[in-house]
Design a protein around this motif. Structure first.
Motif, PDB file in Angstrom:
ATOM      1  N   VAL A   1       0.831  -1.201   0.000  1.00 30.74           N
ATOM      2  CA  VAL A   1       0.000   0.000   0.000  1.00 30.74           C
ATOM      3  C   VAL A   1       0.869   1.255   0.000  1.00 30.74           C
ATOM      4  O   VAL A   1       0.492   2.282  -0.566  1.00 30.74           O
TER       5      VAL A   1
ATOM      6  N   GLY B   1       3.517   1.589  -1.621  1.00 28.84           N
ATOM      7  CA  GLY B   1       4.092   1.784  -2.946  1.00 28.84           C
ATOM      8  C   GLY B   1       5.333   0.993  -3.238  1.00 28.84           C
ATOM      9  O   GLY B   1       5.961   1.181  -4.283  1.00 28.84           O
TER      10      GLY B   1
ATOM     11  N   THR C   1       5.807  -0.962  -6.636  1.00 31.13           N
ATOM     12  CA  THR C   1       6.363  -0.332  -7.835  1.00 31.13           C
ATOM     13  C   THR C   1       7.847  -0.636  -7.964  1.00 31.13           C
ATOM     14  O   THR C   1       8.355  -0.925  -9.054  1.00 31.13           O
TER      15      THR C   1
ATOM     16  N   GLY D   1      -1.378  -4.207  -3.288  1.00 28.62           N
ATOM     17  CA  GLY D   1      -0.985  -2.800  -3.235  1.00 28.62           C
ATOM     18  C   GLY D   1      -1.584  -1.998  -4.365  1.00 28.62           C
ATOM     19  O   GLY D   1      -2.028  -0.854  -4.176  1.00 28.62           O
ATOM     20  N   SER D   2      -1.631  -2.584  -5.575  1.00 30.00           N
ATOM     21  CA  SER D   2      -2.214  -1.896  -6.730  1.00 30.00           C
ATOM     22  C   SER D   2      -3.708  -1.671  -6.545  1.00 30.00           C
ATOM     23  O   SER D   2      -4.240  -0.610  -6.887  1.00 30.00           O
TER      24      SER D   2
ATOM     25  N   ALA E   1      -5.244  -1.399  -3.705  1.00 30.99           N
ATOM     26  CA  ALA E   1      -5.420  -0.377  -2.667  1.00 30.99           C
ATOM     27  C   ALA E   1      -5.245   1.029  -3.237  1.00 30.99           C
ATOM     28  O   ALA E   1      -5.959   1.954  -2.834  1.00 30.99           O
ATOM     29  N   GLN E   2      -4.308   1.188  -4.168  1.00 25.31           N
ATOM     30  CA  GLN E   2      -4.074   2.505  -4.752  1.00 25.31           C
ATOM     31  C   GLN E   2      -5.318   3.023  -5.477  1.00 25.31           C
ATOM     32  O   GLN E   2      -5.546   4.236  -5.558  1.00 25.31           O
ATOM     33  N   GLN E   3      -6.120   2.116  -6.012  1.00 23.84           N
ATOM     34  CA  GLN E   3      -7.319   2.518  -6.737  1.00 23.84           C
ATOM     35  C   GLN E   3      -8.377   3.111  -5.813  1.00 23.84           C
ATOM     36  O   GLN E   3      -9.307   3.769  -6.267  1.00 23.84           O
ATOM     37  N   GLU E   4      -8.236   2.847  -4.511  1.00 29.22           N
ATOM     38  CA  GLU E   4      -9.185   3.404  -3.547  1.00 29.22           C
ATOM     39  C   GLU E   4      -8.931   4.888  -3.289  1.00 29.22           C
ATOM     40  O   GLU E   4      -9.761   5.563  -2.679  1.00 29.22           O
TER      41      GLU E   4
ATOM     42  N   PRO F   1      -5.995   8.117  -2.099  1.00 30.53           N
ATOM     43  CA  PRO F   1      -5.151   8.372  -0.914  1.00 30.53           C
ATOM     44  C   PRO F   1      -5.921   8.397   0.393  1.00 30.53           C
ATOM     45  O   PRO F   1      -5.383   8.079   1.449  1.00 30.53           O
TER      46      PRO F   1
ATOM     47  N   ARG G   1      -7.040   4.239   0.988  1.00 29.32           N
ATOM     48  CA  ARG G   1      -6.180   3.065   0.773  1.00 29.32           C
ATOM     49  C   ARG G   1      -5.741   2.413   2.082  1.00 29.32           C
ATOM     50  O   ARG G   1      -5.586   1.201   2.152  1.00 29.32           O
ATOM     51  N   TRP G   2      -5.556   3.222   3.136  1.00 31.34           N
ATOM     52  CA  TRP G   2      -5.126   2.624   4.397  1.00 31.34           C
ATOM     53  C   TRP G   2      -6.275   1.939   5.122  1.00 31.34           C
ATOM     54  O   TRP G   2      -6.059   1.024   5.918  1.00 31.34           O
TER      55      TRP G   2
END
Length: 212
Positions: free
Chosen positions: A60, A62, A65, A142-143, A145-148, A150, A153-154
């Motif tokens: 989550v 990052g 990446t 993680g990817s 979660a990023q779609q949710e 900032p 995501r947590w």
């Protein structure tokens, strides 16, 4: 931020986390085995759940990446995992085939166990030497979660971590409570055979299929 949106995101993380960890794998098979043995269940559950939590947080945050840019590291983990899973699988099948590997304990049976340090080390190896855990938990989760976004995501990460804690606790302590049913000699031989086969199948899949 609406509380309902946060709760929905936690639920999404919980369901996504469960979908990634519930499938039978090397880690789950080991937790199940320790639960049946009723040996070092708490540290094994803690190691697996904490490791998953760290991987989820990393994804989550990052780190996935960066992971995508390190195929060599994944390849090293791949072959390390193949070697470890093969050795563990062979040992499990040997225990299943040798009556001397079983020791009576009241009206049940337990396999010769290991000390806490060795058990925890095995749990760590089964978690961190599995390259798929980095691709599934760090990169994929993680990817998602990023779609949710900032702001959420947590919350998603919290749901995924909760899924891990709930699953490993249920698996380890559920098997422990079913000890009398599962720990008969014939049942235990079947369980060790299943554990050994699962480990070897995963090792073969890792060896034959690229993970990246």
């Amino acid at each position: 931020m609406p509380i309902s949106a946060s709760l929905l995101t936690v639920g999404a993380g919980l369901l996504t986390g469960l979908s990634l960890i519930v499938a039978i794998g090397a880690q789950n098979a080991f937790v199940l085995r320790q639960g049946v043995l009723r040996r070092h269940v708490a540290p094994v559950v803690a190691v697996c759940a904490t490791s998953d939590a760290l991987l989820i947080v990393a994804g989550v945050a990052g780190v996935g990446t960066l992971l995508a840019l390190a195929p060599t590291a994944i390849e090293v983990l791949r072959w390390g995992g193949v070697a470890f899973l093969t050795a563990y699988g062979v040992l499990a099948l040997r225990r299943a085939a040798r009556p001397g590997a079983l020791v009576g304990e009241g009206d049940g049976v337990r396999a010769l166990g290991h000390g806490a340090v060795r058990t925890v080390a095995t749990a760590l190896a089964l978690t961190w030497l599995n390259p798929h855990v980095y691709l599934d938990t760090v990169l994929m989760l993680g990817s998602i979660a990023q779609q949710e976004g900032p702001g959420l995501r947590w919350w998603f990460a919290g749901g995924a971590v909760a899924a891990s804690v709930l699953w490993f606790s249920a698996l380890g302590y559920g098997a422990s409570r079913a000890h009398r049913l599962l720990a008969r000699p014939a049942t235990w031989r079947v369980l060790e055979t299943v554990v050994g086969v699962v480990m070897l199948v995963i090792a073969v899949r890792l060896a034959l299929s690229p993970v990246a």
